[in-house]
Design a protein around this motif. Structure first.
Motif, PDB file in Angstrom:
ATOM      1  N   GLU A 117       0.775  -1.398  -0.138  1.00  0.00           N
ATOM      2  CA  GLU A 117      -0.062  -0.212  -0.461  1.00  0.00           C
ATOM      3  C   GLU A 117       0.837   1.084  -0.150  1.00  0.00           C
ATOM      4  OE1 GLU A 117      -2.959   0.448   0.064  1.00  0.00           O
ATOM      5  OE2 GLU A 117      -2.716  -1.693  -0.906  1.00  0.00           O
ATOM      6  N   THR A 118       2.195   1.055   0.385  1.00  0.00           N
ATOM      7  CA  THR A 118       3.117   1.944   0.858  1.00  0.00           C
ATOM      8  C   THR A 118       3.309   3.195  -0.510  1.00  0.00           C
ATOM      9  OG1 THR A 118       3.748   1.777   2.656  1.00  0.00           O
ATOM     10  CG2 THR A 118       4.932   2.903   1.976  1.00  0.00           C
ATOM     11  N   GLU A 119       3.235   4.322  -0.419  1.00  0.00           N
ATOM     12  CA  GLU A 119       4.094   4.922  -1.951  1.00  0.00           C
ATOM     13  C   GLU A 119       5.274   5.176  -2.067  1.00  0.00           C
ATOM     14  OE1 GLU A 119       2.854   4.874  -5.351  1.00  0.00           O
ATOM     15  OE2 GLU A 119       1.250   4.583  -4.205  1.00  0.00           O
ATOM     16  N   PHE A 120       6.510   5.009  -2.588  1.00  0.00           N
ATOM     17  CA  PHE A 120       7.399   5.359  -2.017  1.00  0.00           C
ATOM     18  C   PHE A 120       7.908   6.530  -2.291  1.00  0.00           C
ATOM     19  CE2 PHE A 120       7.640   0.277  -0.316  1.00  0.00           C
ATOM     20  CZ  PHE A 120       8.541   0.221   0.486  1.00  0.00           C
TER      21      PHE A 120
ATOM     22  N   LEU B  42      18.838  -6.121   6.110  1.00  0.00           N
ATOM     23  CA  LEU B  42      18.315  -6.254   4.915  1.00  0.00           C
ATOM     24  C   LEU B  42      17.822  -5.233   4.216  1.00  0.00           C
ATOM     25  CD1 LEU B  42      19.128  -8.090   2.783  1.00  0.00           C
ATOM     26  CD2 LEU B  42      16.916  -8.939   2.765  1.00  0.00           C
ATOM     27  N   ASN B  43      16.851  -5.002   5.593  1.00  0.00           N
ATOM     28  CA  ASN B  43      15.850  -3.612   5.509  1.00  0.00           C
ATOM     29  C   ASN B  43      16.906  -2.045   5.482  1.00  0.00           C
ATOM     30  OD1 ASN B  43      13.071  -4.402   4.779  1.00  0.00           O
ATOM     31  ND2 ASN B  43      12.340  -4.265   7.239  1.00  0.00           N
ATOM     32  N   LEU B  44      17.411  -2.740   6.587  1.00  0.00           N
ATOM     33  CA  LEU B  44      18.076  -1.268   6.425  1.00  0.00           C
ATOM     34  C   LEU B  44      19.132  -0.669   5.428  1.00  0.00           C
ATOM     35  CD1 LEU B  44      19.675  -1.226  10.003  1.00  0.00           C
ATOM     36  CD2 LEU B  44      18.226   0.352   9.630  1.00  0.00           C
ATOM     37  N   VAL B  45      19.807  -1.992   4.575  1.00  0.00           N
ATOM     38  CA  VAL B  45      21.046  -2.082   3.360  1.00  0.00           C
ATOM     39  C   VAL B  45      19.730  -1.695   2.144  1.00  0.00           C
ATOM     40  CG1 VAL B  45      22.436  -2.637   2.066  1.00  0.00           C
ATOM     41  CG2 VAL B  45      22.627  -2.984   4.509  1.00  0.00           C
ATOM     42  N   ALA B  46      18.704  -1.923   2.366  1.00  0.00           N
ATOM     43  CA  ALA B  46      17.485  -1.729   0.906  1.00  0.00           C
ATOM     44  C   ALA B  46      17.611  -0.517   0.850  1.00  0.00           C
ATOM     45  CB  ALA B  46      16.433  -2.364   1.342  1.00  0.00           C
ATOM     46  N   PHE B  47      17.051  -0.054   2.215  1.00  0.00           N
ATOM     47  CA  PHE B  47      16.376   1.731   1.876  1.00  0.00           C
ATOM     48  C   PHE B  47      17.878   2.387   1.901  1.00  0.00           C
ATOM     49  CE2 PHE B  47      13.134   0.310   4.113  1.00  0.00           C
ATOM     50  CZ  PHE B  47      11.564   1.098   3.830  1.00  0.00           C
ATOM     51  N   GLY B  51      16.102   3.942  -0.454  1.00  0.00           N
ATOM     52  CA  GLY B  51      15.236   5.082   0.011  1.00  0.00           C
ATOM     53  C   GLY B  51      15.194   6.626  -0.298  1.00  0.00           C
ATOM     54  N   ALA B  52      14.520   7.059  -0.239  1.00  0.00           N
ATOM     55  CA  ALA B  52      13.927   8.868  -0.339  1.00  0.00           C
ATOM     56  C   ALA B  52      15.640   9.591  -0.246  1.00  0.00           C
ATOM     57  CB  ALA B  52      13.103   9.805   0.763  1.00  0.00           C
ATOM     58  N   VAL B  53      16.702   9.185   0.813  1.00  0.00           N
ATOM     59  CA  VAL B  53      17.498   9.951   0.336  1.00  0.00           C
ATOM     60  C   VAL B  53      18.997   9.032   0.385  1.00  0.00           C
ATOM     61  CG1 VAL B  53      19.031  11.914   1.219  1.00  0.00           C
ATOM     62  CG2 VAL B  53      16.639  12.034   1.193  1.00  0.00           C
ATOM     63  N   PRO B  54      18.809   8.396  -0.493  1.00  0.00           N
ATOM     64  CA  PRO B  54      20.186   7.953  -0.236  1.00  0.00           C
ATOM     65  C   PRO B  54      21.113   8.015  -0.411  1.00  0.00           C
ATOM     66  CG  PRO B  54      19.129   7.602  -3.020  1.00  0.00           C
ATOM     67  CD  PRO B  54      18.900   8.910  -2.017  1.00  0.00           C
TER      68      PRO B  54
END
Lengths: 171, 100
Positions: A117-120, B42-47, B51-54
């Motif tokens: 659901e999240t819009e990244f 894994l989540n942290l590295v993926a973000f 993520g919005a600000v890599p």
């Protein structure tokens, strides 16, 4: 959602995720503890491959060194020093297992729903540094000095504590 | 691509949670906890990549998580060895003094 083109990254992602998920499922379903540790080592190596895919080469190296190397060996020593009849005894506890399975599946459903659901926000492309280890080292000794020193204190305390706990008491 | 990584980490976390809740051998419970920590890494590295600000911040976080997890594994195994000396078992069902 999963409409990704068949690039090399996607193929590598697919292979590593098959390794990770099958290792994890085997870990839960094996009965001998040593087999569990070996399949867990496969999971750790798969996660290291994922780190390479995500441009975190230094972390992949650290993962192989610490998890696949040290933690697996530590767990094997733990098994050897505790019990040698290392087969999980099966006893009637099926309602407990079913409850745990339902809980884990419910959590996964919730997380999956949230991810879908999240819009990244569309990120600006990530420029991988020329030398990942060099950049991490620079950050570690400029912006993150205090946590770095705290981690060193934590590791010292933890290892001294582990030695004191596991030491045979003098008669 | 980000949601694929997040889904994989969610699967890994849930398998680890199931193992930690179901298994009786305390060493295996520790192994399952390591599995859950790996999912978080894994989540942290993926973000940190998608993520919005890599930036490298996620990788730094993962580095510290790995250090803390190593300390946790060492202390956990030491506690288990001490418990095994005192009680002769590592079955989590039998450590139930606080319940009575």
């Amino acid at each position: 959602m999963f409409n990704v083109s068949l690039t090399g990254e996607f193929v590598a992602f697919f292979v590593f995720s098959v390794i990770i998920i099958s290792g994890a499922v085997l870990m839960v379903s094996f009965t001998k503890v040593v087999h569990m540790v070996v399949s867990l080592a496969a999971v750790f190596i798969g996660v290291a491959g994922m780190f390479v895919l995500l441009n975190a080469e230094f972390l992949a190296f650290v993962q192989v060194l610490i998890y696949a190397g040290a933690v697996s060996i530590l767990m094997i020593f733990g098994i050897m020093m505790t019990k040698h009849q290392d087969v999980e005894a099966e006893k009637g506890r099926s309602w407990h297992e079913a409850l745990a399975a339902v809980g884990a599946l419910a959590l996964f459903g919730l997380l999956f729903y949230a991810i879908r659901e999240t819009e990244f926000p569309v990120a600006q492309p990530f420029q991988p540094a020329q030398d990942n280890a060099l950049e991490i080292g620079k950050l570690l000794f400029t912006g993150y000095v205090v946590p770095f020193e705290l981690v060193s204190v934590l590791l010292t305390v933890a290892f001294i504590g582990a030695i004191v706990l596991a030491k045979k008491e003098a008669e | 691509m980000l949601s694929s990584y997040l889904t994989l980490a969610a699967i890994l976390f849930c398998i680890g949670l199931y193992g930690a809740l179901v298994k009786r051998n305390a060493v295996v419970v520790l192994l399952s906890i390591e599995l859950m920590l790996n999912a978080v890494n894994l989540n942290l590295v993926a973000f940190s990549k998608y993520g919005a600000v890599p930036s490298l911040t996620g990788q730094m976080f993962t580095l510290f998580t790995i250090a803390v997890a190593a300390a946790e594994a060492a202390v956990g195994i030491a506690v288990l060895i001490a418990l095994f000396r005192a009680r002769g078992t590592v079955n989590v069902d039998e450590f139930d003094e606080m319940r009575r």
